[in-house]
Each structure stands twice: as structure tokens, then as C-alpha cells.
Design a protein around this motif. Structure first.
Motif, PDB file in Angstrom:
ATOM      1  N   ASN A 123      -9.218 -38.075  -6.058  1.00  0.00           N
ATOM      2  CA  ASN A 123     -10.384 -37.553  -4.927  1.00  0.00           C
ATOM      3  C   ASN A 123     -11.683 -37.646  -5.491  1.00  0.00           C
ATOM      4  N   PRO A 124     -12.076 -38.918  -5.904  1.00  0.00           N
ATOM      5  CA  PRO A 124     -13.445 -39.026  -6.317  1.00  0.00           C
ATOM      6  C   PRO A 124     -14.737 -38.808  -5.440  1.00  0.00           C
ATOM      7  N   GLY A 125     -14.293 -38.823  -4.243  1.00  0.00           N
ATOM      8  CA  GLY A 125     -15.304 -38.449  -3.082  1.00  0.00           C
ATOM      9  C   GLY A 125     -15.465 -37.028  -2.806  1.00  0.00           C
ATOM     10  N   GLY A 126     -14.641 -36.229  -3.339  1.00  0.00           N
ATOM     11  CA  GLY A 126     -14.606 -34.608  -3.184  1.00  0.00           C
ATOM     12  C   GLY A 126     -14.394 -34.224  -1.762  1.00  0.00           C
ATOM     13  N   VAL A 127     -13.505 -35.181  -1.038  1.00  0.00           N
ATOM     14  CA  VAL A 127     -13.271 -34.841   0.280  1.00  0.00           C
ATOM     15  C   VAL A 127     -12.288 -33.536   0.268  1.00  0.00           C
ATOM     16  N   ALA A 128     -12.970 -32.624   1.240  1.00  0.00           N
ATOM     17  CA  ALA A 128     -12.161 -31.311   1.717  1.00  0.00           C
ATOM     18  C   ALA A 128     -11.739 -30.913   2.946  1.00  0.00           C
ATOM     19  N   THR A 129     -12.570 -31.455   3.970  1.00  0.00           N
ATOM     20  CA  THR A 129     -12.375 -31.081   5.244  1.00  0.00           C
ATOM     21  C   THR A 129     -12.607 -32.340   6.120  1.00  0.00           C
ATOM     22  N   LEU A 130     -12.140 -32.317   7.435  1.00  0.00           N
ATOM     23  CA  LEU A 130     -12.381 -33.424   8.298  1.00  0.00           C
ATOM     24  C   LEU A 130     -14.104 -33.511   8.447  1.00  0.00           C
ATOM     25  N   ALA A 131     -14.755 -32.722   8.372  1.00  0.00           N
ATOM     26  CA  ALA A 131     -16.260 -32.990   8.378  1.00  0.00           C
ATOM     27  C   ALA A 131     -16.825 -33.952   7.272  1.00  0.00           C
ATOM     28  N   ASP A 132     -16.066 -34.040   6.131  1.00  0.00           N
ATOM     29  CA  ASP A 132     -16.497 -34.774   4.906  1.00  0.00           C
ATOM     30  C   ASP A 132     -16.463 -36.085   5.410  1.00  0.00           C
ATOM     31  N   LEU A 133     -15.548 -36.393   6.207  1.00  0.00           N
ATOM     32  CA  LEU A 133     -15.169 -38.099   6.740  1.00  0.00           C
ATOM     33  C   LEU A 133     -16.331 -38.610   7.260  1.00  0.00           C
ATOM     34  N   ALA A 134     -17.213 -37.736   7.805  1.00  0.00           N
ATOM     35  CA  ALA A 134     -18.586 -38.316   8.484  1.00  0.00           C
ATOM     36  C   ALA A 134     -19.434 -38.967   7.690  1.00  0.00           C
ATOM     37  N   ARG A 135     -19.359 -38.633   6.100  1.00  0.00           N
ATOM     38  CA  ARG A 135     -20.352 -38.963   5.193  1.00  0.00           C
ATOM     39  C   ARG A 135     -19.686 -39.543   4.236  1.00  0.00           C
ATOM     40  N   MET A 136     -18.286 -40.044   4.337  1.00  0.00           N
ATOM     41  CA  MET A 136     -17.845 -41.003   3.315  1.00  0.00           C
ATOM     42  C   MET A 136     -17.325 -42.349   4.149  1.00  0.00           C
ATOM     43  N   THR A 137     -17.021 -43.128   3.149  1.00  0.00           N
ATOM     44  CA  THR A 137     -16.354 -44.475   3.662  1.00  0.00           C
ATOM     45  C   THR A 137     -15.031 -44.092   3.966  1.00  0.00           C
ATOM     46  N   THR A 138     -14.852 -43.957   5.359  1.00  0.00           N
ATOM     47  CA  THR A 138     -13.469 -43.690   5.749  1.00  0.00           C
ATOM     48  C   THR A 138     -12.835 -45.108   6.685  1.00  0.00           C
ATOM     49  N   VAL A 139     -11.682 -44.988   6.653  1.00  0.00           N
ATOM     50  CA  VAL A 139     -11.028 -46.076   7.173  1.00  0.00           C
ATOM     51  C   VAL A 139      -9.811 -45.492   8.185  1.00  0.00           C
ATOM     52  N   LEU A 140      -9.804 -45.788   9.213  1.00  0.00           N
ATOM     53  CA  LEU A 140      -8.998 -45.390  10.404  1.00  0.00           C
ATOM     54  C   LEU A 140      -8.220 -46.439  11.055  1.00  0.00           C
ATOM     55  N   CYS A 141      -7.150 -45.831  11.744  1.00  0.00           N
ATOM     56  CA  CYS A 141      -6.324 -47.099  12.320  1.00  0.00           C
ATOM     57  C   CYS A 141      -7.267 -47.136  13.827  1.00  0.00           C
ATOM     58  N   ALA A 142      -6.899 -48.335  14.346  1.00  0.00           N
ATOM     59  CA  ALA A 142      -7.863 -48.782  15.548  1.00  0.00           C
ATOM     60  C   ALA A 142      -7.108 -47.853  16.671  1.00  0.00           C
ATOM     61  N   PRO A 143      -8.123 -47.523  17.548  1.00  0.00           N
ATOM     62  CA  PRO A 143      -8.116 -46.569  18.666  1.00  0.00           C
ATOM     63  C   PRO A 143      -6.793 -46.886  19.522  1.00  0.00           C
ATOM     64  N   GLU A 144      -6.314 -48.067  19.465  1.00  0.00           N
ATOM     65  CA  GLU A 144      -5.055 -48.463  20.423  1.00  0.00           C
ATOM     66  C   GLU A 144      -3.819 -48.296  19.872  1.00  0.00           C
ATOM     67  N   VAL A 145      -3.780 -48.188  18.545  1.00  0.00           N
ATOM     68  CA  VAL A 145      -2.672 -47.757  17.646  1.00  0.00           C
ATOM     69  C   VAL A 145      -2.371 -46.328  17.609  1.00  0.00           C
ATOM     70  N   PRO A 146      -1.259 -45.868  17.631  1.00  0.00           N
ATOM     71  CA  PRO A 146      -0.956 -44.448  17.641  1.00  0.00           C
ATOM     72  C   PRO A 146      -1.687 -43.435  16.946  1.00  0.00           C
ATOM     73  N   CYS A 147      -1.631 -44.056  15.435  1.00  0.00           N
ATOM     74  CA  CYS A 147      -2.216 -43.293  14.389  1.00  0.00           C
ATOM     75  C   CYS A 147      -3.849 -43.262  14.644  1.00  0.00           C
ATOM     76  N   GLY A 148      -4.406 -44.162  15.397  1.00  0.00           N
ATOM     77  CA  GLY A 148      -5.882 -44.192  15.732  1.00  0.00           C
ATOM     78  C   GLY A 148      -5.912 -43.417  16.767  1.00  0.00           C
ATOM     79  N   ALA A 149      -5.185 -43.402  17.867  1.00  0.00           N
ATOM     80  CA  ALA A 149      -5.368 -42.355  19.023  1.00  0.00           C
ATOM     81  C   ALA A 149      -5.284 -41.031  18.558  1.00  0.00           C
TER      82      ALA A 149
END
Length: 252
Positions: A123-149
Motif C-alpha cells: 500500500n505505497p499510497g497509504g490508502v485507507a478510505t474511499l476519500a483517499d481515492l480522490a487524491r490518488m491515481t485511481t483506476v475504475l471500471c467504465a460506468p457501463e460495466v457492472p463493477c463501474g456502475a
């Protein structure tokens, strides 16, 4: 007089037994009479479990070969709608199954899944909560994909806005980038990280409120309808459900 009577009795018994044998019903056809290939289109998050289920199904039905295609449910639904020769469709959500309602009019729920935050080992970025994802390099599924939705719903519920570094077409691609250290974090299904040592996970607050339910259906125009129906029954049955539970899927 006794000897002829005894002989008559023996002959009568033999005739009776022969009559019973000739009128006994024929044994029912065995399910092992199934043959050919069953083409299964399944969500990427099902790959490890369905590979194991496919092996068990082939062992139970030696005449059948399972050929599986794994990708994002939205991609698979599009391909089926365009006439791909699939026998079975297993989606990671009900929305994408509904897109092929004409081809799959009788879907059955067979599993459930929730999201976790995946980070590279250590965990080199020190992520602890969802709020941390806003300031990290975060990868998500596309919105049309179930995991993205599901990711969008989870983040919205938490009041967190994330601009992803990339939007992937399936959950496997998200996890691959996180494991390679190309991202600080990503949202993936809990089952995708089960048993892996190249990533670590954080269960975010509110994850239990966002559950994806997985439906499966044999397609009406399945090239191998008997094998398709048998495969769906296997997934819904005791053996298939055991494999899914061991992988971390929830009951439907």
C-alpha cells in the motif's frame, strides 16, 4: 400326478417372469448422453470460479466440452445481441442481462458480490478510505460495466468524487493495473482479490449496501440447448454453489 403338476408350476413361473421382463419400462436416458460444446459467455469476475465449475461439469458429462468467453458484461451483452453463438450468459448484474431479454427470457440469480479497494502490495499510497481515492491515481471500471456502475454508486453514497486515471472495460483490467503498480488503487470485487498476494485490500464503509446480483440464463437460440440447460442447472446446484461460495461470492 404330482410330478406333472410341479413341472407345470415351474413352467408357469418362467412364463410369468418372462412376461414381467418384456413389459418392464426402459431405463431413463442418462444425462451423460449430453455431447458437443457449450459456449458460455460470463462476466470477467467469474473467470476463476467458472473455470473450476467448467472442469467439474465436464467430469460429470464426459461428452461435453465447455468453451468460456470472459469479458465485461456490457461487452458480452452487446455481442449476444448481435448474434454471437452463445449457449449461456452469466452477467455480473441484472441490468446487462435485461439488455438481452429477448434472447434470455428466463434468467436465474446465482451469486452476489461487493466491492473492495485494491492497492499494490505494501500500500505505497497509504490508502485507507474511499476519500483517499480522490487524491490518488485511481483506476475504475467504465460506468457501463457492472463493477463501474457499482463503483459510482459506492462513491456517490460516500460523497466522494473521483476522476479515474483510466476507465477499464472489465474488472480484471483494473486489478491488473493495480497489481502492476500502475495505479495507487482501484475498486474491484471482493472475489477478484481472494487468494492473491500481489495486492492488498481495504473494505470500504458502505460496501455492504452496494451488492451486485449475478443472473444466468440459457439462451433461446442456443446451438446446444440441452447442454446449456444442464450447465445452468449445475451452476445453480450444490456443486456450483459450493465453488462460488469458496471463491467468496455471496448467496443470490
Amino acid at each position: 400326478m404330482r410330478r406333472p403338476l410341479r413341472l407345470l408350476a415351474v413352467v408357469g413361473t418362467a412364463v410369468l417372469l418372462a412376461g414381467c421382463a418384456s413389459t418392464a419400462p426402459a431405463p431413463a436416458a442418462s444425462e451423460d448422453s449430453l455431447s458437443g460444446t457449450v459456449e458460455v459467455y460470463a462476466a470477467a469476475s467469474l473467470q476463476r470460479s467458472f473455470d473450476e465449475i467448467a472442469s467439474a461439469f465436464e467430469a460429470a458429462h464426459p461428452g461435453v466440452t465447455v468453451s468460456a468467453v470472459y469479458d465485461g458484461s456490457s461487452t458480452l451483452a452487446t455481442q449476444i445481441g448481435e448474434g454471437a453463438p452463445a449457449d449461456v450468459f452469466a452477467s455480473a448484474d441484472e441490468k446487462n442481462m435485461s439488455k438481452v431479454a429477448a434472447e434470455a427470457p428466463d434468467p436465474r440469480l446465482f451469486a452476489g458480490n461487493t466491492l473492495v479497494i485494491a492497492v499494490p502490495t505494501g500500500n505505497p499510497g497509504g490508502v485507507a478510505t474511499l476519500a483517499d481515492l480522490a487524491r490518488m491515481t485511481t483506476v475504475l471500471c467504465a460506468p457501463e460495466v457492472p463493477c463501474g456502475a457499482a463503483s459510482a454508486t459506492l462513491l456517490s453514497n460516500a460523497g466522494v468524487r473521483v476522476t479515474p486515471a483510466s476507465s477499464e472495460q472489465n474488472v480484471t483490467a483494473v486489478l491488473t493495473k493495480v497489481a502492476a503498480g500502475e495505479a495507487d488503487a482501484g475498486l474491484v470485487y471482493a472475489t477478484d482479490v481472494n487468494g492473491r498476494d500481489d495486492v492488498e485490500t481495504i473494505v470500504p464503509a458502505g460496501a455492504d449496501a452496494v451488492v451486485n446480483r449475478y443472473p444466468i440464463a440459457a439462451l433461446t437460440d442456443a446451438p446446444n440447448p440441452d447442454a446449456a440447460a444442464a450447465f445452468v442447472a449445475f451452476v445453480l446446484g450444490e456443486d456450483g454453489q459450493r465453488v462460488l461460495a469458496d471463491a467468496g461470492f455471496r448467496a443470490p
